[in-house]
Design an enzyme around this catalytic site. Sequence first.
Site, PDB file in Angstrom:
ATOM      1  CE1 TYR A 140      24.911   7.589  -7.459  1.00 17.54           C
ATOM      2  CE2 TYR A 140      22.950   8.528  -6.495  1.00 17.54           C
ATOM      3  CZ  TYR A 140      23.287   7.697  -7.264  1.00 17.54           C
ATOM      4  OH  TYR A 140      22.564   6.793  -8.334  1.00 17.54           O
ATOM      5  CB  ALA A 156       5.798   9.485 -10.897  1.00 15.49           C
ATOM      6  N   GLY A 202      11.017  12.190  -8.789  1.00 11.58           N
ATOM      7  CA  GLY A 202      12.061  12.462  -7.447  1.00 11.58           C
ATOM      8  C   GLY A 202      13.212  13.273  -7.750  1.00 11.58           C
ATOM      9  CG  LEU A 203      16.617  16.133  -6.076  1.00 14.74           C
ATOM     10  CD1 LEU A 203      16.565  17.244  -7.382  1.00 14.74           C
ATOM     11  CD2 LEU A 203      17.053  16.847  -4.788  1.00 14.74           C
ATOM     12  N   GLY A 204      17.289  13.367  -8.265  1.00 15.60           N
ATOM     13  CA  GLY A 204      18.292  12.572  -8.423  1.00 15.60           C
ATOM     14  C   GLY A 204      19.524  13.422  -7.595  1.00 15.60           C
ATOM     15  CG  ASP A 213      17.737   7.672  -6.626  1.00 19.73           C
ATOM     16  OD1 ASP A 213      17.235   6.588  -6.460  1.00 19.73           O
ATOM     17  OD2 ASP A 213      18.922   7.891  -6.868  1.00 19.73           O
ATOM     18  N   GLY A 239       0.713  -1.333   0.039  1.00 19.03           N
ATOM     19  CA  GLY A 239       0.069   0.167  -0.052  1.00 19.03           C
ATOM     20  C   GLY A 239       0.844   1.398   0.042  1.00 19.03           C
ATOM     21  CE  LYS A 268      20.132   4.243  -6.793  1.00 18.12           C
ATOM     22  NZ  LYS A 268      20.383   5.760  -6.618  1.00 18.12           N
ATOM     23  CG  HIS A 301      24.389   1.525  -7.166  1.00 16.70           C
ATOM     24  ND1 HIS A 301      24.994   2.688  -6.384  1.00 16.70           N
ATOM     25  CD2 HIS A 301      24.172   2.077  -8.148  1.00 16.70           C
ATOM     26  CE1 HIS A 301      24.772   3.614  -7.132  1.00 16.70           C
ATOM     27  NE2 HIS A 301      24.442   3.390  -8.319  1.00 16.70           N
TER      28      HIS A 301
END
Length: 317
Positions: free
Chosen positions: A48, A14, A16-18, A43, A9, A77, A110
């Site tokens: 990163y 849809a 998002g910020l990378g 994300d 649920g 990730k 990843h």
Amino acid sequence: MKTLTFTNGDTLSAIGLGTWKSAPGEVYDAVLHAIKSGYRHIDCAAIYMNEKEVGKALRKALEDGLVKREDLWVTSKLWNNAHKRADIKPAIRKTLSDLQLDYLDLYLVHWPVAMKPDVVFPDGPNDFLPLDEVPLSETWSGMEDIHAEGLTRHIGVSNFNIDKLDEVMTDARIKPAMNQVEMHPYLPQQKLVDYCHRHDIHLTAYSPLGSGDRASRMKRENEPVLFDDQTIKDIAEQHGCTPAQVLISWAVHRGTAVIPKSTNPGRIEQNLASADIQLTEGDMEAIKQIGQDFRYIDGSLWAMEGSPYELSDLWTE
Ligand code: A2P
């Protein structure tokens, strides 16, 4: 904003910020501005190298009451050097500590590529661990462990092709909830999308704008530029929007999540506003007919000479 619904649920916005390539010194402002502008999906990834700074922004947003934790979706990730079952809990704990969170919404493997624990990026073929030494099923068991402990609400994968998804699902107690892969009109990956949707696996499109800010060593000569594509430009003109917004809206219309990266306040807002663009069936068909086929993130680093990994194992389309 369109959302993706999971079997328990939970819903994911849809768009998002990378945060890949978002430089330290910039990503704090970017994340905070995104949340202020209405983003509820961020994300991240350990590799990163900016999760501490993202964490400061998340803490600030939560403390200032800009958003409640349960209304925010944070993905991170597992890096390639922590694929052994025993290494996965320490890895997510480090990410949770950096992000200043008690739990993640989604944690992804990843890459289907394993490296030795002390390696961040491989310098030579001996830095890898072959998959028969650390099978994906072992890594997935570790992912199931941290899910059972409540460290993440959902688990999934990234850069997995159909064969690799099949392999993981054979012994899985919990199916991957997400596969995050490169997708844009030059790499629609329709077979993979159809397969994932048949198996109730959601998809997230990374590098939806072509990731033009990649380091030059990651680029090939004369790469096609999505923003310059005539079909995309024509559709943008018809809708009175930018090519970037067409690319983001295309991903949303296909039922996937999409994580455009920006550290620029105006573009952060512009990208979220793509949610209001209604592409027609004709637009989608025209984009389908573009006929370019290009992968910007080709994984060639994993396929260096002597490596146990080959590009033909990574990508089947
Ligand atoms: P910037 O961060 O300065 O906005 P991708 O999401 O495919 O990785 O692409 C990210 C690249 O696209 C970055 O160079 C980013 O620059 C740029 N970008 C992000 N949003 C837009 C936009 N709306 N218009 C043009 N370029 C954009």
